[in-house]
Structure formats: C-alpha cells, structure tokens
Design an enzyme around this catalytic site. Sequence first.
Site, PDB file in Angstrom:
ATOM      1  N   ASP A 203       0.988  -1.315  -0.064  1.00 39.22           N
ATOM      2  CA  ASP A 203      -0.033   0.042  -0.006  1.00 39.22           C
ATOM      3  C   ASP A 203       0.839   1.233  -0.150  1.00 39.22           C
ATOM      4  OD1 ASP A 203      -1.637   2.112   0.628  1.00 39.22           O
ATOM      5  OD2 ASP A 203      -2.889   0.831   2.357  1.00 39.22           O
TER       6      ASP A 203
ATOM      7  N   GLU B 295      -7.220   5.551  -6.025  1.00 46.79           N
ATOM      8  CA  GLU B 295      -8.696   5.410  -6.351  1.00 46.79           C
ATOM      9  C   GLU B 295      -9.128   6.640  -7.411  1.00 46.79           C
ATOM     10  OE1 GLU B 295     -10.505   3.235  -5.059  1.00 46.79           O
ATOM     11  OE2 GLU B 295      -9.129   2.411  -3.596  1.00 46.79           O
TER      12      GLU B 295
ATOM     13  N   THR C  88      -5.202  14.850 -12.675  1.00 48.34           N
ATOM     14  CA  THR C  88      -6.168  14.580 -13.679  1.00 48.34           C
ATOM     15  C   THR C  88      -6.654  15.981 -13.974  1.00 48.34           C
ATOM     16  OG1 THR C  88      -8.433  14.092 -13.762  1.00 48.34           O
ATOM     17  CG2 THR C  88      -7.376  14.385 -11.636  1.00 48.34           C
ATOM     18  N   ASP C  89      -7.451  16.420 -15.003  1.00 46.09           N
ATOM     19  CA  ASP C  89      -7.887  17.458 -15.567  1.00 46.09           C
ATOM     20  C   ASP C  89      -9.078  17.840 -14.542  1.00 46.09           C
ATOM     21  OD1 ASP C  89      -9.816  15.749 -16.826  1.00 46.09           O
ATOM     22  OD2 ASP C  89     -10.021  16.746 -18.451  1.00 46.09           O
ATOM     23  N   GLU C  90      -9.508  16.699 -13.726  1.00 42.46           N
ATOM     24  CA  GLU C  90     -11.000  17.103 -12.871  1.00 42.46           C
ATOM     25  C   GLU C  90     -10.309  18.080 -11.705  1.00 42.46           C
ATOM     26  OE1 GLU C  90     -13.286  13.828 -11.865  1.00 42.46           O
ATOM     27  OE2 GLU C  90     -13.165  12.994 -13.936  1.00 42.46           O
TER      28      GLU C  90
ATOM     29  N   TYR D 282     -13.215  12.507  -5.376  1.00 44.75           N
ATOM     30  CA  TYR D 282     -12.075  12.009  -6.122  1.00 44.75           C
ATOM     31  C   TYR D 282     -11.190  13.264  -6.550  1.00 44.75           C
ATOM     32  CZ  TYR D 282      -9.473  10.728 -10.290  1.00 44.75           C
ATOM     33  OH  TYR D 282      -8.548  10.814 -11.205  1.00 44.75           O
ATOM     34  N   SER D 283     -11.856  13.986  -7.231  1.00 44.64           N
ATOM     35  CA  SER D 283     -10.837  15.185  -7.739  1.00 44.64           C
ATOM     36  C   SER D 283     -10.608  16.107  -6.647  1.00 44.64           C
ATOM     37  CB  SER D 283     -11.551  16.169  -8.658  1.00 44.64           C
ATOM     38  OG  SER D 283     -13.088  16.624  -8.063  1.00 44.64           O
TER      39      SER D 283
ATOM     40  N   LYS E 222      -7.393  14.321  -5.358  1.00 44.64           N
ATOM     41  CA  LYS E 222      -6.234  14.573  -6.366  1.00 44.64           C
ATOM     42  C   LYS E 222      -5.823  15.848  -6.221  1.00 44.64           C
ATOM     43  CE  LYS E 222      -4.928  11.886  -9.145  1.00 44.64           C
ATOM     44  NZ  LYS E 222      -4.116  10.754  -9.002  1.00 44.64           N
TER      45      LYS E 222
HETATM   46  P1  NAD Z   1      -7.089   2.118 -11.897  1.00 48.15           P
HETATM   47  O1  NAD Z   1      -8.271   2.583 -11.181  1.00 48.15           O
HETATM   48  O2  NAD Z   1      -7.355   1.589 -13.200  1.00 48.15           O
HETATM   49  O3  NAD Z   1      -5.996   1.774 -11.252  1.00 48.15           O
HETATM   50  C1  NAD Z   1      -5.250   2.382  -9.932  1.00 48.15           C
HETATM   51  C2  NAD Z   1      -4.194   1.077  -9.573  1.00 48.15           C
HETATM   52  O4  NAD Z   1      -3.739   1.722  -8.164  1.00 48.15           O
HETATM   53  C3  NAD Z   1      -4.790  -0.163  -9.297  1.00 48.15           C
HETATM   54  O5  NAD Z   1      -3.776  -1.162  -9.916  1.00 48.15           O
HETATM   55  C4  NAD Z   1      -4.867  -0.250  -7.974  1.00 48.15           C
HETATM   56  O6  NAD Z   1      -4.558  -1.682  -7.372  1.00 48.15           O
HETATM   57  C5  NAD Z   1      -3.688   0.795  -7.372  1.00 48.15           C
HETATM   58  N1  NAD Z   1      -3.889   1.144  -6.025  1.00 48.15           N
HETATM   59  C6  NAD Z   1      -4.991   1.617  -5.541  1.00 48.15           C
HETATM   60  N2  NAD Z   1      -4.829   2.178  -4.303  1.00 48.15           N
HETATM   61  C7  NAD Z   1      -3.392   1.592  -4.141  1.00 48.15           C
HETATM   62  C8  NAD Z   1      -2.557   2.009  -2.749  1.00 48.15           C
HETATM   63  N3  NAD Z   1      -3.165   2.407  -1.746  1.00 48.15           N
HETATM   64  N4  NAD Z   1      -1.331   1.592  -2.856  1.00 48.15           N
HETATM   65  C9  NAD Z   1      -1.061   1.060  -3.799  1.00 48.15           C
HETATM   66  N5  NAD Z   1      -1.621   0.747  -5.032  1.00 48.15           N
HETATM   67  C10 NAD Z   1      -2.835   1.134  -5.135  1.00 48.15           C
HETATM   68  O7  NAD Z   1      -6.795   3.694 -12.147  1.00 48.15           O
HETATM   69  P2  NAD Z   1      -6.156   4.452 -13.609  1.00 48.15           P
HETATM   70  O8  NAD Z   1      -7.338   4.743 -14.617  1.00 48.15           O
HETATM   71  O9  NAD Z   1      -5.207   3.649 -14.320  1.00 48.15           O
HETATM   72  O10 NAD Z   1      -5.721   5.671 -13.042  1.00 48.15           O
HETATM   73  C11 NAD Z   1      -4.164   5.911 -12.988  1.00 48.15           C
HETATM   74  C12 NAD Z   1      -3.864   7.059 -12.318  1.00 48.15           C
HETATM   75  O11 NAD Z   1      -4.174   8.235 -13.377  1.00 48.15           O
HETATM   76  C13 NAD Z   1      -4.834   7.925 -11.250  1.00 48.15           C
HETATM   77  O12 NAD Z   1      -3.664   8.479 -10.444  1.00 48.15           O
HETATM   78  C14 NAD Z   1      -5.668   8.540 -12.021  1.00 48.15           C
HETATM   79  O13 NAD Z   1      -6.056   9.516 -10.975  1.00 48.15           O
HETATM   80  C15 NAD Z   1      -5.092   9.279 -13.009  1.00 48.15           C
HETATM   81  N6  NAD Z   1      -5.834   9.479 -14.184  1.00 48.15           N
HETATM   82  C16 NAD Z   1      -6.734   8.872 -14.707  1.00 48.15           C
HETATM   83  C17 NAD Z   1      -7.393   9.126 -15.811  1.00 48.15           C
HETATM   84  C18 NAD Z   1      -8.573   8.299 -16.435  1.00 48.15           C
HETATM   85  O14 NAD Z   1      -9.256   8.786 -17.275  1.00 48.15           O
HETATM   86  N7  NAD Z   1      -8.679   7.047 -16.153  1.00 48.15           N
HETATM   87  C19 NAD Z   1      -7.160  10.498 -16.249  1.00 48.15           C
HETATM   88  C20 NAD Z   1      -6.155  11.221 -15.698  1.00 48.15           C
HETATM   89  C21 NAD Z   1      -5.695  10.882 -14.791  1.00 48.15           C
HETATM   90  O1  DAU Z   2     -11.086  13.577 -16.881  1.00 46.23           O
HETATM   91  C1  DAU Z   2     -10.203  12.619 -16.447  1.00 46.23           C
HETATM   92  C2  DAU Z   2     -10.924  11.591 -15.318  1.00 46.23           C
HETATM   93  O2  DAU Z   2     -11.677  10.869 -16.179  1.00 46.23           O
HETATM   94  C3  DAU Z   2     -10.057  10.605 -14.439  1.00 46.23           C
HETATM   95  O3  DAU Z   2      -9.498  11.567 -13.451  1.00 46.23           O
HETATM   96  C4  DAU Z   2     -10.857   9.622 -13.833  1.00 46.23           C
HETATM   97  O4  DAU Z   2     -10.157   9.118 -13.121  1.00 46.23           O
HETATM   98  C5  DAU Z   2     -11.791   8.849 -14.742  1.00 46.23           C
HETATM   99  O5  DAU Z   2     -12.321   8.049 -14.184  1.00 46.23           O
HETATM  100  C6  DAU Z   2     -12.493   9.818 -15.622  1.00 46.23           C
HETATM  101  O6  DAU Z   2     -13.591  10.544 -14.850  1.00 46.23           O
HETATM  102  P1  DAU Z   2     -15.039  10.423 -15.350  1.00 46.23           P
HETATM  103  O7  DAU Z   2     -15.878  10.724 -14.343  1.00 46.23           O
HETATM  104  O8  DAU Z   2     -14.999  11.654 -16.402  1.00 46.23           O
HETATM  105  O9  DAU Z   2     -15.274   9.289 -16.237  1.00 46.23           O
HETATM  106  P2  DAU Z   2     -16.373   8.178 -16.213  1.00 46.23           P
HETATM  107  O10 DAU Z   2     -16.100   7.110 -17.203  1.00 46.23           O
HETATM  108  O11 DAU Z   2     -16.961   7.804 -15.012  1.00 46.23           O
HETATM  109  O12 DAU Z   2     -17.599   9.241 -16.856  1.00 46.23           O
HETATM  110  C7  DAU Z   2     -17.485   9.691 -18.130  1.00 46.23           C
HETATM  111  C8  DAU Z   2     -18.739  10.478 -18.412  1.00 46.23           C
HETATM  112  O13 DAU Z   2     -19.881   9.525 -18.443  1.00 46.23           O
HETATM  113  C9  DAU Z   2     -19.143  11.404 -17.310  1.00 46.23           C
HETATM  114  O14 DAU Z   2     -19.620  12.471 -17.662  1.00 46.23           O
HETATM  115  C10 DAU Z   2     -20.229  10.309 -16.458  1.00 46.23           C
HETATM  116  C11 DAU Z   2     -20.996   9.842 -17.753  1.00 46.23           C
HETATM  117  N1  DAU Z   2     -21.213   8.465 -17.223  1.00 46.23           N
HETATM  118  C12 DAU Z   2     -20.500   7.685 -16.367  1.00 46.23           C
HETATM  119  C13 DAU Z   2     -20.767   6.475 -15.985  1.00 46.23           C
HETATM  120  C14 DAU Z   2     -19.967   5.226 -15.557  1.00 46.23           C
HETATM  121  C15 DAU Z   2     -22.586   7.902 -17.390  1.00 46.23           C
HETATM  122  O15 DAU Z   2     -23.484   8.793 -18.079  1.00 46.23           O
HETATM  123  N2  DAU Z   2     -23.203   6.750 -17.164  1.00 46.23           N
HETATM  124  C16 DAU Z   2     -22.074   5.959 -16.647  1.00 46.23           C
HETATM  125  O16 DAU Z   2     -22.746   4.664 -16.279  1.00 46.23           O
END
Ligand code: NAD
Ligand code: DAU
Length: 340
Positions: A60, A85, A126-128, A151-152, A155
Amino acid sequence: MRLILVTGGCGFIGSEFIRQQLATNPGLTIVNLDKLTYAGNPENLTQLANEPRYIFRQADIADPDAVAALFQEFAFDAVVNFAAESHVDRSLLDSGPFVTTNIVGTQVLLDAARRSKTPRYLQVSTDEVYGSLGATGLFTEETPLAPNSPYSASKAAADMLVRSYNHSFGFPAIITRCSNNYGPYQFPEKLLPLFITNLFNDQQVPVYGTGQNVRDWIHVADHCRGIAAALEKGTPGEVYNFGGRCEKTNLDLTFLLLDLLEKPRSLIRYVADRPGHDLRYAIDCAKAERELGWTPQVTFEQGLADTIAWYRANGEWIDHVKSGAYREYYTRQYGDRLKG
Ligand code: NAD
Ligand code: DAU
C-alpha cells in the site's frame, strides 16, 4: 534512466505505461508497487511474467514502513505515481479510501523519495482538479483548481502536496494532468468499457442525466507517451496538461458505440444524474507540445475501433473482472437508477 518505481502499475494506465516503456527502453527496469485493490489486476501484465526487467511488489503506498523498505531495497532514478482510487462514482459512495490512498499515499511516497534523494518524481494527476468548464474555453496549466467531487478534491490535495515539496524543499517533482483516457484493460466501471461490455450482451447502458456532459477523450498510449516525455524532458516544479482534442457529449459517444456495435437506441436508459456532475472538460495541451515535443497520435476513430476489438477478443478478461465484487458494485450503483 535505468530503474524506476511505478505505483499502481496493475491498473489501466499504469499497466499500459509499464508495457510501453519496457518495450521501448531496453535498458530500463521497472518496479511496480501495487496494493491490488478491486481495480488492480495482475492479468493486465501477464505478458511480462518472464520479463527479468519487471519486478512486482504488493503493498500500500499509504504504508510508510512498506514504502520505506522498498526505497531501502532499490535506488530509484525516478518515481511515477499512478496509484489512486480513480472512480468519481465510488468517491461519492465512500470518500474514505480516496483520502487515504490519494492524499496520504502521495505524502508517504513524497517523504520516502525525498529522504532517498530520488532525482525525479512524477505525479499522475487529472484535469478534474480544474473543476468544470461551461460551453466554451479550455483548461490550461494556469486554470485555478476547483475540484468538485471527493475524487478530484483528493487528487487536487495530492497536487498541492507535490507542489509544496517542490516549493519548500526543491524536491524535483513534476505534475501531469490528463483528460479522459480510453483503451484496452480499462476497468468496466468507467463509461466506455461499461457501455461496450454491456452492449456486447444487449444490456442497457445507463446515461446520466441528459447525456449532454462533455469529455475530452485521449488514447491511453498517448497519455503514457506524454508521461514518459515529461519524465525525460519536463522541468521540476512544472505542470503539463495532456488531452486528445476530442470533445464529445456522452450521448453522441453512446450513439457512436451503438452504431459501431449495430445495437438499437432502445438500449439507452436515461438514469438519475451523478451528483455534482461536471458539465465539460477540455484540455489545452499546447505547453506539452511546445516543451516536451509530445502530441497525441491515435485518432479517436482508430483508437475506439481497436478498443472495441480488444474487448471483443478478451472475453475471459471481462468475465474475470465482472465477477462477484463487481456485480455488487453494479447493483449498488445502478440498481435503483435502472429501475427508475
Ligand atoms: P485504476 O483504478 O485502473 O488503477 C489504479 C491502480 O492503483 C490499481 O492497480 C490499484 O490496485 C492501485 N492502487 C489503488 N490504491 C493503492 C494503494 N493504496 N497502494 C498501491 N496501489 C494502489 O486507475 P487508472 O484509470 O489507471 O488511473 C491511474 C492514475 O491516472 C490515477 O492516479 C488517476 O487519478 C489518473 N488519471 C486517470 C485518468 C483516466 O481517465 N482513467 C485520467 C487522468 C488521470
Ligand atoms: O478527466 C479525467 C478523469 O476521467 C479521470 O481523472 C478519472 O479517473 C476517470 O474515471 C475519468 O472520470 P469521469 O468521471 O469523466 O469518467 P467516467 O467514465 O466515470 O464518466 C465519463 C462520463 O460519462 C461522465 O460525464 C459521467 C458519464 N457516465 C459515466 C458512467 C460510469 C454515464 O453517463 N453513465 C455511467 O454509467
């Protein structure tokens, strides 16, 4: 760089980064520290099972003893912190793990890296953190932070800690902020893999509100190339935004998926909106293009077709991740909404 620590490398983006960087840098070894939460899936990296340049440790990031022991064992040239997360909807159900992992975990990593004089630290943000845009405008690196979900907010708090370690101690940290990623291996709680995998089975797709919220889509491989460029060429203390210049309303994206999968629009279910749902994200990535020589390469058309093909070819991966705990989450998140 010869040895880097990647945290959260069993998740969606971290695993892409590890596969990509080991494939393109023959001299590089990566240590992956991952807690293996519900989102951490070792199957994302099975192709590296016999790769001597890949080392896995389960721990962790918020556990100071475990992290200190790792920094004793290895002298890292850099740390890339993906571990988090990552799902907004889960943060609305329970923000506790978001505070522990995203904020405390970042602080623990920063302290360990600082103590060990690690020469480079990259925080994957993240852009959030910028909040929500109206109908026009783009987020730049100068946009004030105004996070709207737990979440945001977590972050943004982590980003502030990173900023403060750079400002107070000259700690060589960089922050990257990216828009919505898509691609293979994404956990099907997020919009695209949730909708694609539901549609494969003719299940309904839950669109929040009216579906007019806008996201800026970028292929995960482009995001990871950006992180690698920032790690190599970025200036400590700086922030770099990455985006795909690909804005779509959720509804238009849903229509596109239905068309590509040849499914009827009757599978759309409009459900209660996400509380505090950000209206629009869109990134100005000119600084990264100018200073890092990076630019997004994957067109959305090609990237989406490849992503759908990947999910189609990986039914076993989907079955494994959509197991017991996933079904529980799905019922908790969508049960009432899909009834309503
Ligand atoms: P994900 O949820 O798919 O993966 C997260 C990983 O982190 C998992 O492997 C999980 O086991 C691990 N993890 C969680 N808590 C932990 C802890 N306490 N110690 C060690 N490992 C831990 O997430 P993702 O979508 O791959 O996102 C990765 C990073 O990118 C995050 O920091 C997220 O905020 C950022 N990000 C994601 C997006 C997106 O669109 N998914 C966009 C911009 C930034
Ligand atoms: O912008 C970067 C972010 O993008 C990352 O930091 C986050 O980790 C990543 O999860 C993502 O966040 P969003 O909230 O934008 O992603 P999500 O896929 O959850 O949702 C995308 C859009 O779709 C959002 O406007 C919510 C909508 N949505 C999502 C789900 C899961 C729906 O309408 N229905 C759904 O069931």
